[in-house]
Structure formats: C-alpha cells, structure tokens
Design an enzyme around this catalytic site. Structure first.
Site, PDB file in Angstrom:
ATOM      1  N   SER A 216       0.807  -1.236   0.000  1.00  0.00           N
ATOM      2  CA  SER A 216       0.000   0.000   0.000  1.00  0.00           C
ATOM      3  C   SER A 216       0.832   1.274   0.000  1.00  0.00           C
ATOM      4  CB  SER A 216      -0.959   0.028   1.198  1.00  0.00           C
ATOM      5  OG  SER A 216      -1.781  -1.107   1.162  1.00  0.00           O
ATOM      6  N   ARG A 217       1.995   1.208  -0.606  1.00  0.00           N
ATOM      7  CA  ARG A 217       2.889   2.374  -0.721  1.00  0.00           C
ATOM      8  C   ARG A 217       3.445   2.852   0.620  1.00  0.00           C
ATOM      9  NH1 ARG A 217       2.262   0.466  -4.783  1.00  0.00           N
ATOM     10  NH2 ARG A 217       1.805   1.348  -6.816  1.00  0.00           N
ATOM     11  N   LEU A 218       3.358   2.014   1.650  1.00  0.00           N
ATOM     12  CA  LEU A 218       3.881   2.417   2.963  1.00  0.00           C
ATOM     13  C   LEU A 218       5.300   1.850   3.116  1.00  0.00           C
ATOM     14  CD1 LEU A 218       0.557   2.014   4.942  1.00  0.00           C
ATOM     15  CD2 LEU A 218       1.646   4.113   4.121  1.00  0.00           C
TER      16      LEU A 218
END
Ligand SMILES: Cc1cc2nc3c(=O)[nH]c(=O)nc-3n(C[C@H](O)[C@H](O)[C@H](O)COP(=O)(O)O)c2cc1C
Length: 241
Positions: A216-218
């Site tokens: 999730s792009r984290l």
C-alpha cells in the site's frame, strides 16, 4: 521464491480507446510485499550497506544490477539530464562510473556543477537506492586501471566515438571506428592506452537512501546523511513514504 509483482489489476483497457487524449492512464498498480527494512539491520556505513544489497542483487537473476541512472545538472541554467551508466567500482570513498569526459552532455554538466546523483533499481527485490553526492575525477592512472580490462573493441570505441556529438549517419561513425582500428593495428590490447579525456569519476556520497517497497505504498525508507564529505559521521533517518 515467486518474485512476480502482485498487481491490483486496476488498468482498464477501455480507457485507452475511450480517452484518446490520454495515451497512458493508470497502468497496473503493483504491490510491494517481498521484504522489509528496519533500522537494526543496517550496517554502520552506507557504502557497506550498499555493498550488502548489491551482492544480493548480483547473486540473483536481476538483469544488469550495476546499471544505474546518473543525473547531473548544468549551471546556471539548472537544466537536468539523466542517463543510465554502469557502476564499475565501489570503494570506501564512493561509487565509480566511467565515460567520455570530452564531448558528452554529462561532461558539460559536471564541469559547471559538482553535485550529481545515482539511482539504482533492483526490481527483483523491490528496492531502490538513491545516492546524492559530489563528483571527483579519477587520475589518469586510476582510469587506466579499469580501461585496461576492457575488451579491445570497447577500448577502440572509447577513442573513436565523440560521445553525444551529432553524426551525419551511421556510416560516419563506422568510418571513424575503422580508421582507429587501422591506427591501432600493430598494437596489442595492453598497448592501447586510455584516451586522455576518457575515464572515471567517483560520486562521493553526502546522502544514501535505502528504499524497500512495502504494501500500500507504505515503504521503508532509511537514509544515511552527513554534513560534508570530510566526515565519517553518518546520521540515519527514517523518511515518510
Ligand atoms: C544499461 C546502460 C548502460 C550504460 N553504461 C554507460 C557507461 O557506463 N558509460 C557511458 O558513458 N555511457 C553508458 N551508457 C550510455 C549512456 O546512457 C549515454 O547514452 C551516454 O553516456 C551519453 O550521455 P550524455 O551525453 O548525457 O553524457 C549506458 C546506457 C545503458 C542503457
């Protein structure tokens, strides 16, 4: 281990046919889920940390892990240019790349601005490394050391090609190369010496960021920084993804 990137399958083929003004719109969204990076697994110096990741990339089937985007910026215009080059050496001081320092665009940039960056991408590991630093030119002897191990054809190419100059056509280049081959006909490979304006530079890092893709792009982003290239005192900070 399956290294294929999982995707969110968001790309809708109909977008391309319906919206002709957008030739590309939202290609597939990938998820990065393979690894994590935490502060306690980092080693003391960014060069050693780089070496650790690079070794992993080398041992994998990552295509051309030493390929790296080298970015420079010309002053006073501020115009930026990037190109792939190959990392040919790493030493305790920095990252070494080799090129033409006569006619190339990178030479014109480096002449006016000592700051440059390198960006590595190792897709199989979902990793990026960004290096920002200061360009140092190698001595002729240091450049010759690497030039000496190049194959004959690449040695002659370095003498022949006026890198990034405009050519009339392919034949013009082929003629220059043929003339150089003739000139060096009587020389052994070892006797062909490094051209004076061809060789290496070292990018001495001020900042090296290790980026590990996460869900999730984290992502995990850990960056080594120091005030100047004179000090060995690195601070490590975590950056928001
Ligand atoms: C994978 C790859 C590796 C390359 N490696 C080098 C290299 O090590 N040295 C080099 O001068 N050019 C290399 N090139 C060519 C450069 O990208 C570029 O065309 C050339 O250096 C001229 O760039 P410039 O005029 O912007 O300086 C490579 C290109 C690719 C695609």
């Amino acid at each position: 281990m399956n290294l294929d990137l999982p995707t969110d399958k968001t790309y809708d083929e109909s977008v391309k046919t319906e919206k002709k003004d957008k030739l590309v719109f939202a290609p597939e969204t990938y998820q990065y889920t393979l690894y994590t990076l935490s502060e306690d697994e980092l080693v003391n110096s960014p060069i050693e940390q780089f070496d650790k990741w690079f070794e992993e990339a080398l041992k994998s089937d990552e295509p051309i892990p030493e390929s790296v985007v080298f970015s420079t910026c010309s002053l006073p215009s501020g115009r930026v240019s990037s190109r792939y080059v190959l990392l040919k050496e790493l030493d305790k001081r920095g990252f070494l790349i080799f090129s033409n320092w006569d006619t190339s665009k990178k030479e014109k940039d480096v002449e006016t601005n000592k700051y440059a960056s390198l960006t590595f991408l190792w897709k199989k590991f979902q990793r990026q490394v960004r290096v920002e630093g200061i360009v140092e030119r190698l001595t002729y002897e240091e450049s010759q050391e690497y030039y000496g191990v190049r194959p004959r054809g690449s040695k002659i190419g370095a003498w022949a090609s006026p890198q990034s100059k405009v050519l009339k056509n392919r034949e013009e280049l082929d003629k220059i190369v043929a003339a150089k081959e003739k000139e060096f006909e009587g020389l052994t490979d070892d006797e062909i010496k490094c051209p004076p304006k061809w060789g290496g530079i070292r990018i001495v890092p001020l900042e090296v960021e290790f980026w590990q893709g996460r869900q999730s792009r984290l992502h995990d982003r850990l960056s080594y920084r120091r005030e100047s290239i004179e000090t060995d005192e690195w601070e490590v900070v975590r950056l928001a993804p």
